[in-house]
Design an enzyme around this catalytic site. Structure first.
Site, PDB file in Angstrom:
ATOM      1  N   SER A 211     -31.688  -1.761 -87.252  1.00 40.46           N
ATOM      2  CA  SER A 211     -32.407  -1.098 -88.332  1.00 40.46           C
ATOM      3  C   SER A 211     -32.678   0.345 -87.916  1.00 40.46           C
ATOM      4  O   SER A 211     -31.858   0.980 -87.261  1.00 40.46           O
ATOM      5  CB  SER A 211     -33.696  -1.856 -88.654  1.00 40.46           C
ATOM      6  OG  SER A 211     -34.406  -1.241 -89.696  1.00 40.46           O
TER       7      SER A 211
ATOM      8  N   TYR B 232     -30.694   5.259 -97.454  1.00 45.53           N
ATOM      9  CA  TYR B 232     -30.489   4.735 -96.105  1.00 45.53           C
ATOM     10  C   TYR B 232     -31.701   3.925 -95.645  1.00 45.53           C
ATOM     11  O   TYR B 232     -31.556   2.811 -95.102  1.00 45.53           O
ATOM     12  CB  TYR B 232     -30.238   5.903 -95.153  1.00 45.53           C
ATOM     13  CG  TYR B 232     -30.148   5.545 -93.698  1.00 45.53           C
ATOM     14  CD1 TYR B 232     -29.022   4.913 -93.176  1.00 45.53           C
ATOM     15  CD2 TYR B 232     -31.190   5.854 -92.820  1.00 45.53           C
ATOM     16  CE1 TYR B 232     -28.931   4.594 -91.830  1.00 45.53           C
ATOM     17  CE2 TYR B 232     -31.104   5.544 -91.474  1.00 45.53           C
ATOM     18  CZ  TYR B 232     -29.981   4.924 -90.979  1.00 45.53           C
ATOM     19  OH  TYR B 232     -29.888   4.614 -89.645  1.00 45.53           O
TER      20      TYR B 232
ATOM     21  N   LYS C 277     -32.221  -0.094 -94.318  1.00 46.50           N
ATOM     22  CA  LYS C 277     -32.773  -0.450 -93.017  1.00 46.50           C
ATOM     23  C   LYS C 277     -34.021  -1.325 -93.139  1.00 46.50           C
ATOM     24  O   LYS C 277     -34.258  -2.205 -92.309  1.00 46.50           O
ATOM     25  CB  LYS C 277     -33.060   0.816 -92.211  1.00 46.50           C
ATOM     26  CG  LYS C 277     -31.796   1.571 -91.824  1.00 46.50           C
ATOM     27  CD  LYS C 277     -30.825   0.680 -91.048  1.00 46.50           C
ATOM     28  CE  LYS C 277     -29.595   1.390 -90.583  1.00 46.50           C
ATOM     29  NZ  LYS C 277     -28.692   0.545 -89.775  1.00 46.50           N
TER      30      LYS C 277
END
Length: 262
Positions: free
Chosen positions: A140, A154, A158
């Site tokens: 992550s 993004y 994660k």
């Protein structure tokens, strides 16, 4: 600890993935090293073998579900079993939320989320079949925990990866399979330094411990989670960021001007 045990690491041609692969190989593990760049994968595997490690080079797209399943199958054919996997492959896309494109989103989701999900599934199916448990590590980021400008898409992927690990505890634990996540902070890699030549100086200033992470820092955490030293840990996210997420100072606008994309 890892001798004669087999581990798949995706996105391992360089950076964090390569360091994880190298450290496992040094400890006599059988390593399956994946990268989308065949030349990079071969160079990385050759370097590990040169140092005496057992490393199978397996280049290809870790976001392609058929490829993932074939990689797990052929890894088991080669080494006899699978004991762990590190879903390290991923991409970072910077972009203003108001301008982010569907094309960028699709590319991001396919690798970061679908690739991670289906590698986990394929590895866990094999471990369930073997009946001897195993450990899966997902990669992550601290931006899955803290806001960071131009990383909304993004960061979403994660954060989802962290929730995947937490949610799968109930389905994997009955088979002795542990699953955990690492959330690295700023880390010095070939990619981050190429993206921003002043990266190390910027994050030295912003990180409470006075330095960004190295690939060794993240790899050491991965080996801990793969090993029985973390045998009572599952569904957890291990943050390795030098304290950044405790205070979360952001770079100035100049940090973003050359890295934004949609």
């Amino acid at each position: 600890m890892f001798g004669n045990r087999t581990y798949i690491i995706t996105g391992a041609g360089q950076g964090i993935g390569f360091t994880i692969a190298r450290k496992l190989a040094v400890q006599k593990a059988n390593v399956v090293l994946n990268d989308i760049d065949p030349d990079l994968a071969e160079l990385a595997a050759t370097a590990i073998r040169k140092d005496g490690g057992e490393c199978m080079n397996y280049p290809g797209d870790a976001g392609n579900i058929d490829f993932i399943r074939k990689m797990v199958e052929e890894s088991v054919e080669r080494f006899g079993a699978l004991h762990g996997a590190v879903a390290n492959a991923g991409i970072t896309t910077f972009g203003d939320f108001f301008e982010y494109t569907p094309e960028s989103m699709q590319r991001l989701l396919q690798l970061n989320m679908a690739g991670t999900f289906f590698l986990t599934q394929a590895a866990a199916l094999q471990m369930r079949k073997q009946g001897s448990g195993g450990s899966i590590v997902l990669m992550s980021s601290v931006v899955g925990l803290q806001s960071h400008k131009y990383l909304s898409a993004y960061a979403m992927t994660k954060a989802a990866i962290q929730m995947l690990a937490r949610n799968l505890v109930t389905e994997l634990a009955p088979y002795g399979i542990r699953i955990n996540t690492i959330a690295p902070g700023a880390t010095i890699t070939e990619r981050t330094m190429a993206m921003e030549p002043e990266y190390d100086k910027t994050w030295k200033r912003l990180t409470p411990l006075g330095k960004p992470a190295t690939t060794d820092d993240i790899a050491n955490s991965a080996l801990f989670l793969l090993s029985e030293q973390s045998g009572q840990m599952t569904g957890q996210t291990l943050v390795v960021d030098g304290g950044w997420s405790a205070v979360s100072p952001a770079p100035g606008e100049d940090h973003f001007k050359d890295v934004k994309e949609t």
